[in-house]
Scaffold this motif. Structure first.
Motif, PDB file in Angstrom:
ATOM      1  N   ALA A 189       0.844  -1.195   0.000  1.00 55.10           N
ATOM      2  CA  ALA A 189       0.000   0.000   0.000  1.00 55.10           C
ATOM      3  C   ALA A 189       0.879   1.244   0.000  1.00 55.10           C
ATOM      4  O   ALA A 189       1.815   1.347   0.796  1.00 55.10           O
ATOM      5  N   VAL A 190       0.565   2.186  -0.894  1.00 53.08           N
ATOM      6  CA  VAL A 190       1.349   3.411  -1.036  1.00 53.08           C
ATOM      7  C   VAL A 190       0.498   4.616  -0.664  1.00 53.08           C
ATOM      8  O   VAL A 190      -0.638   4.750  -1.125  1.00 53.08           O
ATOM      9  N   GLY A 191       1.042   5.500   0.155  1.00 51.85           N
ATOM     10  CA  GLY A 191       0.342   6.702   0.583  1.00 51.85           C
ATOM     11  C   GLY A 191       0.291   7.776  -0.491  1.00 51.85           C
ATOM     12  O   GLY A 191       0.690   7.568  -1.644  1.00 51.85           O
ATOM     13  N   ASP A 192      -0.166   8.951  -0.125  1.00 47.29           N
ATOM     14  CA  ASP A 192      -0.424  10.054  -1.044  1.00 47.29           C
ATOM     15  C   ASP A 192       0.858  10.491  -1.763  1.00 47.29           C
ATOM     16  O   ASP A 192       1.833  10.892  -1.126  1.00 47.29           O
ATOM     17  N   ILE A 193       0.831  10.452  -3.097  1.00 43.83           N
ATOM     18  CA  ILE A 193       2.003  10.769  -3.909  1.00 43.83           C
ATOM     19  C   ILE A 193       2.078  12.264  -4.229  1.00 43.83           C
ATOM     20  O   ILE A 193       3.157  12.859  -4.251  1.00 43.83           O
ATOM     21  N   HIS A 194       0.949  12.880  -4.521  1.00 42.98           N
ATOM     22  CA  HIS A 194       0.852  14.329  -4.746  1.00 42.98           C
ATOM     23  C   HIS A 194       1.902  14.887  -5.714  1.00 42.98           C
ATOM     24  O   HIS A 194       2.622  15.843  -5.408  1.00 42.98           O
ATOM     25  N   GLY A 195       1.989  14.284  -6.885  1.00 48.51           N
ATOM     26  CA  GLY A 195       2.850  14.846  -7.912  1.00 48.51           C
ATOM     27  C   GLY A 195       4.334  14.697  -7.678  1.00 48.51           C
ATOM     28  O   GLY A 195       5.135  15.316  -8.386  1.00 48.51           O
ATOM     29  N   CYS A 196       4.721  13.864  -6.732  1.00 51.42           N
ATOM     30  CA  CYS A 196       6.146  13.696  -6.408  1.00 51.42           C
ATOM     31  C   CYS A 196       6.700  12.486  -7.162  1.00 51.42           C
ATOM     32  O   CYS A 196       6.896  11.404  -6.593  1.00 51.42           O
ATOM     33  N   SER A 197       6.978  12.666  -8.430  1.00 50.75           N
ATOM     34  CA  SER A 197       7.385  11.550  -9.276  1.00 50.75           C
ATOM     35  C   SER A 197       8.767  11.014  -8.907  1.00 50.75           C
ATOM     36  O   SER A 197       9.022   9.809  -9.032  1.00 50.75           O
ATOM     37  N   THR A 198       9.674  11.874  -8.467  1.00 49.96           N
ATOM     38  CA  THR A 198      11.002  11.407  -8.066  1.00 49.96           C
ATOM     39  C   THR A 198      10.908  10.445  -6.900  1.00 49.96           C
ATOM     40  O   THR A 198      11.508   9.363  -6.909  1.00 49.96           O
ATOM     41  N   ALA A 199      10.136  10.818  -5.879  1.00 50.95           N
ATOM     42  CA  ALA A 199       9.951   9.951  -4.716  1.00 50.95           C
ATOM     43  C   ALA A 199       9.255   8.649  -5.106  1.00 50.95           C
ATOM     44  O   ALA A 199       9.595   7.571  -4.610  1.00 50.95           O
ATOM     45  N   PHE A 200       8.275   8.742  -6.025  1.00 49.45           N
ATOM     46  CA  PHE A 200       7.528   7.556  -6.433  1.00 49.45           C
ATOM     47  C   PHE A 200       8.420   6.582  -7.211  1.00 49.45           C
ATOM     48  O   PHE A 200       8.429   5.376  -6.948  1.00 49.45           O
ATOM     49  N   ASP A 201       9.188   7.094  -8.151  1.00 51.97           N
ATOM     50  CA  ASP A 201      10.093   6.230  -8.908  1.00 51.97           C
ATOM     51  C   ASP A 201      11.139   5.594  -7.990  1.00 51.97           C
ATOM     52  O   ASP A 201      11.483   4.415  -8.136  1.00 51.97           O
ATOM     53  N   CYS A 202      11.629   6.371  -7.061  1.00 48.81           N
ATOM     54  CA  CYS A 202      12.605   5.854  -6.093  1.00 48.81           C
ATOM     55  C   CYS A 202      11.977   4.751  -5.234  1.00 48.81           C
ATOM     56  O   CYS A 202      12.616   3.736  -4.932  1.00 48.81           O
ATOM     57  N   LEU A 203      10.714   4.939  -4.873  1.00 51.68           N
ATOM     58  CA  LEU A 203      10.011   3.946  -4.067  1.00 51.68           C
ATOM     59  C   LEU A 203       9.825   2.640  -4.838  1.00 51.68           C
ATOM     60  O   LEU A 203      10.028   1.543  -4.296  1.00 51.68           O
ATOM     61  N   LEU A 204       9.448   2.747  -6.105  1.00 58.25           N
ATOM     62  CA  LEU A 204       9.280   1.548  -6.924  1.00 58.25           C
ATOM     63  C   LEU A 204      10.585   0.780  -7.048  1.00 58.25           C
ATOM     64  O   LEU A 204      10.599  -0.463  -7.022  1.00 58.25           O
ATOM     65  N   ASP A 205      11.696   1.499  -7.164  1.00 60.37           N
ATOM     66  CA  ASP A 205      13.005   0.841  -7.202  1.00 60.37           C
ATOM     67  C   ASP A 205      13.318   0.174  -5.868  1.00 60.37           C
ATOM     68  O   ASP A 205      13.857  -0.942  -5.826  1.00 60.37           O
ATOM     69  N   ALA A 206      12.979   0.838  -4.783  1.00 60.27           N
ATOM     70  CA  ALA A 206      13.314   0.329  -3.454  1.00 60.27           C
ATOM     71  C   ALA A 206      12.557  -0.956  -3.118  1.00 60.27           C
ATOM     72  O   ALA A 206      13.127  -1.895  -2.541  1.00 60.27           O
ATOM     73  N   VAL A 207      11.286  -1.021  -3.484  1.00 56.32           N
ATOM     74  CA  VAL A 207      10.494  -2.211  -3.142  1.00 56.32           C
ATOM     75  C   VAL A 207      10.722  -3.354  -4.111  1.00 56.32           C
ATOM     76  O   VAL A 207      10.333  -4.490  -3.851  1.00 56.32           O
ATOM     77  N   GLN A 208      11.356  -3.063  -5.269  1.00 54.19           N
ATOM     78  CA  GLN A 208      11.632  -4.073  -6.289  1.00 54.19           C
ATOM     79  C   GLN A 208      10.349  -4.837  -6.630  1.00 54.19           C
ATOM     80  O   GLN A 208      10.242  -6.045  -6.438  1.00 54.19           O
TER      81      GLN A 208
END
Length: 233
Positions: free
Chosen positions: A5-24
């Motif tokens: 489950a992922v919380g509110d992204i609010h246009g933060c694409s850098t954080a979101f892409d980094c998160l996707l990499d982190a969770v693999q």
């Protein structure tokens, strides 16, 4: 298979892409995003593009947030855009801005409107968890929840849902960057668009990943949090 489950992204694409990499993210993983993909942050356009890719190629279950609701309302004929622009819509329009033109709803592609309107759910339920954007009435089944509770109600200590399931939500931003764990309810809005973090929870193991717009990553366990929510937003 993990349920993430992922919380509110609010246009933060850098954080979101980094998160996707982190969770693999793996093909068998179920990824549930809790809404508020747009507004406030700088890259709503890019976030929706990434979500569309995930929807087409992974097991993405996207929910609507109050900011998607406000965005859809701003598009309706005869409705004012002023409210949406005031709560972050201005930043969303600017992320679609074409050179030499004023930012406009017309710049948002049909596939983004279609994704928000047709594919983002009001809520999602599994055997052990209920996923909503904002909150819910603990005494009502999901089909009878009000729009206000599902999309706009701030988090505050309520009784557990009568189903006995753990509620996973976002919406009420925690400016300290720490999720809220009430036992029967967990809030994952940790202020990604401010100075906080974007959070992702493995709801079965309790592992928590957090990333931010600087590209930083940290991991911990949701069990380390037992706190009262801050509802100042």
């Amino acid at each position: 298979m993990r349920t993430l489950a992922v919380g509110d992204i609010h246009g933060c694409s850098t954080a979101f892409d980094c998160l996707l990499d982190a969770v693999q993210l793996q093909p068998e993983d179920k990824l549930i995003t809790l809404g508020d993909y747009v507004d406030k942050g700088p890259n709503s356009n890019e976030v929706l593009n990434r979500l569309l890719e995930l929807y087409q190629n992974h097991q993405l279950i996207p929910l609507k947030g109050n900011h998607e609701m406000a965005m859809l309302a701003a598009r309706q004929e005869g409705r004012s855009q002023d409210f949406w622009l005031a709560i972050g819509g201005k930043e969303t329009l600017e992320s679609y801005h074409k050179q030499g033109n004023l930012p406009s709803l017309a710049h948002i592609p049909d596939e983004h409107w279609d994704f928000i309107d047709r594919h983002c759910l009001d809520w999602y339920e599994t055997d052990d968890h209920i996923f909503v954007h904002a909150n819910l009435d603990p005494d009502l089944p999901l089909k009878k929840q009000s729009e206000h509770d599902l999309f706009w109600q701030k988090l505050y200590p309520r009784d557990p849902h009568y189903s006995g399931k753990t509620v996973i939500c976002g919406h009420t931003s925690q400016k300290d960057g720490q999720p809220v764990n009430l036992g029967h309810q967990i809030c994952l809005d940790t202020w990604a668009c401010g100075d906080g973090w974007l959070s992702c929870l493995d709801v079965d193991t309790g592992k928590l990943w957090q990333t931010n717009q600087k590209g930083q990553v940290r991991t911990t366990s949701i069990d380390k949090f037992c706190n009262v929510p801050s509802i100042i937003n």
